[in-house]
Design an enzyme around this catalytic site. Structure first.
Site, mmCIF file in Angstrom:
data_model
loop_
_atom_site.group_PDB
_atom_site.id
_atom_site.type_symbol
_atom_site.label_atom_id
_atom_site.label_comp_id
_atom_site.label_asym_id
_atom_site.label_seq_id
_atom_site.Cartn_x
_atom_site.Cartn_y
_atom_site.Cartn_z
ATOM 1 N N HIS A 53 0.853 -1.189 0.000
ATOM 2 C CA HIS A 53 0.000 0.000 0.000
ATOM 3 C C HIS A 53 0.888 1.237 0.000
ATOM 4 O O HIS A 53 1.939 1.241 0.621
ATOM 5 C CB HIS A 53 -0.892 0.006 1.250
ATOM 6 C CG HIS A 53 -2.077 0.897 1.094
ATOM 7 N ND1 HIS A 53 -2.007 2.242 1.344
ATOM 8 C CD2 HIS A 53 -3.338 0.639 0.688
ATOM 9 C CE1 HIS A 53 -3.189 2.771 1.101
ATOM 10 N NE2 HIS A 53 -4.014 1.828 0.695
ATOM 11 N N ASP A 84 -7.790 -5.515 0.114
ATOM 12 C CA ASP A 84 -8.236 -6.426 -0.933
ATOM 13 C C ASP A 84 -7.795 -7.873 -0.713
ATOM 14 O O ASP A 84 -8.201 -8.761 -1.454
ATOM 15 C CB ASP A 84 -7.717 -5.948 -2.304
ATOM 16 C CG ASP A 84 -8.385 -4.657 -2.715
ATOM 17 O OD1 ASP A 84 -9.583 -4.521 -2.443
ATOM 18 O OD2 ASP A 84 -7.711 -3.785 -3.282
HETATM 19 N N1 ACO Z 1 4.088 -7.468 -4.170
HETATM 20 C C1 ACO Z 1 5.428 -7.512 -4.220
HETATM 21 N N2 ACO Z 1 6.226 -6.417 -4.103
HETATM 22 C C2 ACO Z 1 5.605 -5.261 -3.896
HETATM 23 C C3 ACO Z 1 4.193 -5.149 -3.817
HETATM 24 C C4 ACO Z 1 3.441 -6.318 -3.962
HETATM 25 N N3 ACO Z 1 2.105 -6.297 -3.916
HETATM 26 N N4 ACO Z 1 3.855 -3.866 -3.612
HETATM 27 C C5 ACO Z 1 5.012 -3.185 -3.579
HETATM 28 N N5 ACO Z 1 6.056 -4.027 -3.741
HETATM 29 C C6 ACO Z 1 7.494 -3.653 -3.776
HETATM 30 C C7 ACO Z 1 7.871 -3.057 -5.112
HETATM 31 O O1 ACO Z 1 8.313 -4.032 -6.019
HETATM 32 C C8 ACO Z 1 8.951 -2.080 -4.718
HETATM 33 O O2 ACO Z 1 10.134 -2.826 -4.466
HETATM 34 P P1 ACO Z 1 11.581 -2.183 -4.804
HETATM 35 O O3 ACO Z 1 11.665 -0.965 -3.902
HETATM 36 O O4 ACO Z 1 12.536 -3.261 -4.470
HETATM 37 O O5 ACO Z 1 11.538 -1.828 -6.265
HETATM 38 C C9 ACO Z 1 8.484 -1.551 -3.374
HETATM 39 O O6 ACO Z 1 7.675 -2.592 -2.814
HETATM 40 C C10 ACO Z 1 7.664 -0.285 -3.481
HETATM 41 O O7 ACO Z 1 6.609 -0.539 -4.390
HETATM 42 P P2 ACO Z 1 5.848 0.554 -5.225
HETATM 43 O O8 ACO Z 1 5.109 -0.118 -6.338
HETATM 44 O O9 ACO Z 1 6.772 1.671 -5.563
HETATM 45 O O10 ACO Z 1 4.808 1.090 -4.140
HETATM 46 P P3 ACO Z 1 3.614 2.032 -4.451
HETATM 47 O O11 ACO Z 1 3.368 2.813 -3.218
HETATM 48 O O12 ACO Z 1 3.808 2.770 -5.716
HETATM 49 O O13 ACO Z 1 2.442 0.983 -4.729
HETATM 50 C C11 ACO Z 1 0.566 -0.345 -4.660
HETATM 51 C C12 ACO Z 1 1.378 0.705 -3.928
HETATM 52 C C13 ACO Z 1 0.175 0.152 -6.050
HETATM 53 C C14 ACO Z 1 -0.711 -0.615 -3.870
HETATM 54 C C15 ACO Z 1 1.428 -1.650 -4.770
HETATM 55 O O14 ACO Z 1 1.755 -2.103 -3.484
HETATM 56 C C16 ACO Z 1 0.705 -2.735 -5.550
HETATM 57 O O15 ACO Z 1 0.730 -2.720 -6.778
HETATM 58 N N6 ACO Z 1 0.079 -3.728 -4.832
HETATM 59 C C17 ACO Z 1 -0.648 -4.788 -5.496
HETATM 60 C C18 ACO Z 1 -2.017 -4.289 -5.978
HETATM 61 C C19 ACO Z 1 -2.959 -4.058 -4.834
HETATM 62 O O16 ACO Z 1 -3.147 -4.891 -3.945
HETATM 63 N N7 ACO Z 1 -3.633 -2.902 -4.875
HETATM 64 C C20 ACO Z 1 -4.678 -2.533 -3.884
HETATM 65 C C21 ACO Z 1 -4.212 -1.415 -3.002
HETATM 66 S S1 ACO Z 1 -5.442 -1.018 -1.791
HETATM 67 C C22 ACO Z 1 -6.589 -0.233 -2.730
HETATM 68 O O17 ACO Z 1 -6.310 0.489 -3.647
HETATM 69 C C23 ACO Z 1 -7.959 -0.392 -2.367
#
Ligand code: ACO
Length: 377
Positions: free
Chosen positions: A259, A313
């Site tokens: 998140h 989720d």
């Molecule tokens: N699985 C594995 N690795 C992850 C995940 C994940 N779900 N989420 C983040 N990371 C990792 C990234 O690969 C990144 O690693 P790095 O620093 O080594 O490159 C680091 O954590 C930061 O990730 P970002 O994508 O930059 O984080 P951001 O804040 O942009 O993304 C988001 C947040 C979009 C929710 C992301 O965690 C994601 O895509 N999760 C999966 C989709 C999801 O469950 N969305 C629902 C969110 S709640 C809602 O909207 C109701």
């Protein structure tokens, strides 16, 4: 030189008194009241009032608000006819977005400064969105939509319209709490998208349909579908580790995890897990619950230190699936809850509106020659 902030991460775009998140401690409050307390003691109708009007309603205020919702549940037959013309294999989120946009033609609410118009468009949106979602579910199976009842709560009536069966009280309460948990979440992508539209002084149906569009994406509301599909693909507890390892190695996201704001487990994921357990106690465990728990354990070991933990989720899918709700209706249910939050932000925005007009960092060329089409290669 403008400083680029991708995804507007951490950039405040307005002041708000509606929701509060402390992502390090896993705290979520609506108007200062903890989500755990609201989930335990409140109802969706009361929470919607709280979000919209800034205080818990008195008994009379709640009675009137609830009555207004109950009497506006029906959807015009011409909107239902329009829905019948849509492809039955289309995604229910697309249907919801289209039907909400169409509502704006039937109930023009262009004078957004008129408080009475604002109130009734708010009531209509909250009251009718569940009817639209349930009606499409019936239509795509060749059945007539089930007429809403005004003797049932918001959540119970939704289950009634989906199944045409007297809703089980536990199922209805679980749905009610799910709606409470999804009703508001500060400045996320869908709320922001609604506010961008709201800032142009567009009508609330246009605002909500744009917010529904933003919620569709798998990085936002669409993740609940993807999380359950992922558990289905993993199938067994033993498959979980190789599956997760392969995904992490390929730098793919694990759905329902991570998140932008929470760096610990989302308090709504905790609450949903609690609801799942309550439901399983009464009706037997979901076959994929153990898979979900194993995924959560592996993620915590492997990438928990990066602040990646389960979000709202992650467990909502097993709850909805146990309630026999089809997988592609998970995000529409999110939308019928979140509409209260979107509209609360809209009302707040109108007190001090300024059209959104951010800037960009231009990285293109200047003074480029115009090459005639014959000379282009
Ligand atoms: N699985 C594995 N690795 C992850 C995940 C994940 N779900 N989420 C983040 N990371 C990792 C990234 O690969 C990144 O690693 P790095 O620093 O080594 O490159 C680091 O954590 C930061 O990730 P970002 O994508 O930059 O984080 P951001 O804040 O942009 O993304 C988001 C947040 C979009 C929710 C992301 O965690 C994601 O895509 N999760 C999966 C989709 C999801 O469950 N969305 C629902 C969110 S709640 C809602 O909207 C109701």
């Amino acid at each position: 030189m403008e400083k680029l902030v991708p995804g507007l991460e951490g950039v405040p775009i307005m002041e708000s008194e509606i929701g509060f998140i402390n992502g390090l401690e896993g705290i979520l409050e609506y108007r200062g009241i903890s989500i755990e307390e609201l989930a335990e003691k409140s109802t969706y109708e009361e929470v919607a009032y709280l979000l919209l009007f800034g205080k818990l309603p008195t008994r009379d205020e709640l009675k009137n608000f609830d009555q207004d919702l109950r009497t506006h549940r029906r959807v015009k037959y011409r909107i239902l006819d329009m829905m019948k013309c849509m492809p039955e294999n289309g995604h229910p989120m697309d249907m919801l977005q289209a039907a909400v946009a169409a509502m704006g033609m039937f109930y023009p609410a262009r004078d957004i400064r008129d408080e009475t118009q604002r109130y009734w468009s708010t009531i209509r949106l909250i009251a009718k969105m569940p009817t639209i979602v349930a009606a499409f579910e019936r239509m795509r199976h060749g059945d007539e939509p089930v007429r809403p009842r005004d003797d049932l709560s918001h959540a119970a009536n939704f289950l009634w319209m989906l199944n045409e069966e007297e809703p089980d009280p536990l199922d209805a309460r679980i749905m009610d709490v799910c709606l409470i948990l999804h009703a508001e979440h500060t400045m996320n992508a869908s709320t922001f998208s609604g506010l961008v539209v709201g800032s142009t002084e567009a009508d609330p149906y246009t605002l909500v349909s744009s917010a529904i569009g933003a919620l569709t994406g798998p990085l936002h509301g669409g993740a609940n579908e993807q999380a359950l599909k992922m558990f289905q693909e993993i199938e067994t507890v033993d498959n979980a580790r190789p599956f997760i390892e392969a995904r992490l190695a390929a730098r793919q996201k694990i759905m329902g995890m991570g998140h932008r704001v929470y760096k610990v487990k989302d308090p709504r994921a905790n609450a949903l897990q609690g609801l799942a357990l309550k439901l399983f106690e009464a009706k037997g465990e979901h076959p994929l619950y153990k898979v979900a728990q194993e995924v959560e354990k592996i993620i915590s070991e492997r990438v928990g230190a990066k602040g990646i933990a389960s979000n709202v989720d992650f467990y909502s899918g097993v709850v909805y699936d146990k309630l026999d709700i089809p997988i592609d209706q998970f995000t529409p249910i999110f939308a019928i809850a979140r509409v209260a939050g979107w509209l609360a932000h809209w009302h707040e925005q109108l007190k001090n509106n300024r059209i959104f007009r951010p800037t960009q960092v231009y990285t293109g060329s200047h003074e480029s020659p115009y090459i005639s089409s014959e000379q282009r290669s």
